[in-house]
Each structure stands twice: as C-alpha cells, then as structure tokens.
Design a protein around this motif. Sequence first.
Motif, PDB file in Angstrom:
ATOM      1  N   TYR A 290       0.834  -1.196   0.000  1.00 24.36           N
ATOM      2  CA  TYR A 290       0.000   0.000   0.000  1.00 24.36           C
ATOM      3  C   TYR A 290       0.874   1.253   0.000  1.00 24.36           C
ATOM      4  CZ  TYR A 290      -3.750  -3.224   1.116  1.00 24.36           C
ATOM      5  OH  TYR A 290      -4.652  -4.253   1.085  1.00 24.36           O
ATOM      6  N   LYS A 291       0.555   2.183  -0.874  1.00 23.42           N
ATOM      7  CA  LYS A 291       1.330   3.409  -1.037  1.00 23.42           C
ATOM      8  C   LYS A 291       0.590   4.642  -0.524  1.00 23.42           C
ATOM      9  CE  LYS A 291       4.482   0.909  -2.819  1.00 23.42           C
ATOM     10  NZ  LYS A 291       5.649   0.547  -1.976  1.00 23.42           N
ATOM     11  N   SER A 292      -0.575   4.452   0.054  1.00 23.04           N
ATOM     12  CA  SER A 292      -1.331   5.567   0.630  1.00 23.04           C
ATOM     13  C   SER A 292      -2.257   5.023   1.704  1.00 23.04           C
ATOM     14  CB  SER A 292      -2.149   6.283  -0.447  1.00 23.04           C
ATOM     15  OG  SER A 292      -3.283   5.509  -0.803  1.00 23.04           O
ATOM     16  N   PRO A 293      -2.743   5.882   2.596  1.00 20.11           N
ATOM     17  CA  PRO A 293      -3.762   5.424   3.550  1.00 20.11           C
ATOM     18  C   PRO A 293      -5.039   5.019   2.824  1.00 20.11           C
ATOM     19  CG  PRO A 293      -2.779   7.514   4.236  1.00 20.11           C
ATOM     20  CD  PRO A 293      -2.331   7.276   2.829  1.00 20.11           C
ATOM     21  N   ASP A 294      -5.822   4.188   3.477  1.00 23.81           N
ATOM     22  CA  ASP A 294      -7.109   3.763   2.947  1.00 23.81           C
ATOM     23  C   ASP A 294      -8.179   4.721   3.471  1.00 23.81           C
ATOM     24  OD1 ASP A 294      -9.433   2.555   2.184  1.00 23.81           O
ATOM     25  OD2 ASP A 294      -9.053   0.638   3.167  1.00 23.81           O
TER      26      ASP A 294
ATOM     27  N   SER B 117       1.031  -0.703  -4.946  1.00 27.63           N
ATOM     28  CA  SER B 117       2.194  -0.738  -5.836  1.00 27.63           C
ATOM     29  C   SER B 117       1.783  -1.062  -7.264  1.00 27.63           C
ATOM     30  CB  SER B 117       3.204  -1.776  -5.335  1.00 27.63           C
ATOM     31  OG  SER B 117       2.577  -3.048  -5.182  1.00 27.63           O
ATOM     32  N   ALA B 118       0.589  -1.639  -7.447  1.00 26.74           N
ATOM     33  CA  ALA B 118       0.126  -2.007  -8.783  1.00 26.74           C
ATOM     34  C   ALA B 118      -0.781  -0.965  -9.414  1.00 26.74           C
ATOM     35  CB  ALA B 118      -0.601  -3.352  -8.736  1.00 26.74           C
ATOM     36  N   LYS B 119      -1.503  -0.192  -8.588  1.00 27.42           N
ATOM     37  CA  LYS B 119      -2.471   0.746  -9.146  1.00 27.42           C
ATOM     38  C   LYS B 119      -2.683   1.922  -8.204  1.00 27.42           C
ATOM     39  CE  LYS B 119      -7.129   0.997 -11.144  1.00 27.42           C
ATOM     40  NZ  LYS B 119      -8.357   0.236 -11.487  1.00 27.42           N
ATOM     41  N   ALA B 120      -2.730   3.133  -8.768  1.00 20.82           N
ATOM     42  CA  ALA B 120      -2.971   4.338  -7.983  1.00 20.82           C
ATOM     43  C   ALA B 120      -4.470   4.615  -7.883  1.00 20.82           C
ATOM     44  CB  ALA B 120      -2.261   5.533  -8.611  1.00 20.82           C
ATOM     45  N   ASN B 121      -4.885   5.136  -6.750  1.00 18.77           N
ATOM     46  CA  ASN B 121      -6.281   5.519  -6.511  1.00 18.77           C
ATOM     47  C   ASN B 121      -7.256   4.390  -6.832  1.00 18.77           C
ATOM     48  OD1 ASN B 121      -5.561   8.162  -5.713  1.00 18.77           O
ATOM     49  ND2 ASN B 121      -5.439   8.796  -7.863  1.00 18.77           N
TER      50      ASN B 121
END
Length: 223
Positions: free
Chosen positions: A152-156, A192-196
């Motif tokens: 995960y590259k951002s908070p949920d 890491s695979a998809k943004a937003n």
Amino acid sequence: SEANESDMGDWGRSKLAEMYLTWYKPLGKSENEMFVTAKAGRFTACPLPGLGARLAFSRPLALTTQANSQNPYRAFNRQYGASAGFGYKGAFAEAGLLNGTGKLENSVEIGTDTYKDQFFNLEYGFGDLGSVVGVYYYHGKYRSDFSKPATYKSPDRFSQVGVFTDYAFDFAGMKGALIGAYVHGRNKYSTSAKANYKQRSEGYYAELQSHLYDGKLAPYFRW
C-alpha cells in the motif's frame, strides 16, 4: 504485536467490551420529550441491531466482516471516542469522533496517526415494544501504508453507510422481533500495482426471532 488476535478473532471483542461516561439532560416539559446527551469512552459507533444482546453466540456476518483489504474496519468495531446527541420524542440524532480504526482492539497503535474518524446516526423509535428504524454513516482513514508498506502506497480512505430496523411484535401473546440491516462501503487507496484504486463492499441480513415462555425459549432464523 500485529500478530496478536482477539479471543473472538474479530478485533471487536475484549474483556473490557464497552465502558463510557455519559451525560443526559432533559429539555422538554416531560423528561423524555426532548433531551441532549453526550458520552466518552469505548463504544460501538453504529447502533445496528444484533450487535449487543443477541440470541446466538455468533453475530451477523454482514456486521463482522471486513472488506477485502488491509483495513480491519467492520460495523461491529468498538472504538475509543466521544459523541453528542439530541433527542425529540421518538427521534434521536448523534454525531461523534473516534480514534482511527486499528487492530489491537481499535486502540491507537500508530503514534503518528492523529486522524479522527467521524460517524453520524439517525434513529426513530416507535411502538410500545421499542421498535426502531435508522440510518448511519461512518467516514475514516486507515494507515495501510504503515502496516503493509510494500503493498500500500497511501492510507485507505473509506466510508460506510447503513440502514437498519428492529421491529418488535406481540401477536396474541406470540412475542418476537424482525430485525435486519444493509451496509454499503467504499474504499480508496493506492497500491504498488495501481494508484487511486476504488473498492466497494456490501452486506445485508434479516433475522426473525420469537420470544417464548418469557424469553426462556428463543428460536430464530437468520438469512
């Protein structure tokens, strides 16, 4: 430890359960006509039927199941926070702030995570047996990027809305209740695979209860 699990495996049950301080003040001519109230402590934010004094050991899966993500939130969560409410006749509205959703019985496990989740409830009680219908809304943020940074590259950032009913009846001495709820959630986070990445979830259940022999026998059917 993140590897620890609660005794029920749902991050919602502990020896403390719910404990909070509450304040109540009537405003109308009669004590129950109009009032304001507030509470602070550890409690369930969403007043969904079937969460508390249930007839069975198991709770409805729609209320105890998390979405398919690192986020452990589910409607049954008990969390630390505070709320204020206003009641008028049969209607009751409540709003509150909670420490962010987390494991370890939903205490604050990440010292730098100061975000407060928010919830709103609206209920209407009717009838002489305590029937109620209502709706709730929950909005929060979970630090998936902290607990699992490789994925995960951002908070949920997530939200959930639910409608519920608890209708009690007494037909010629045959007492019981028809309860149920529908919940719909949305999550948004980057991996890491998809943004937003956007994810939706939903759950629902209905339960018919019968209270026989002054509650000594309580058969029920849940779907």
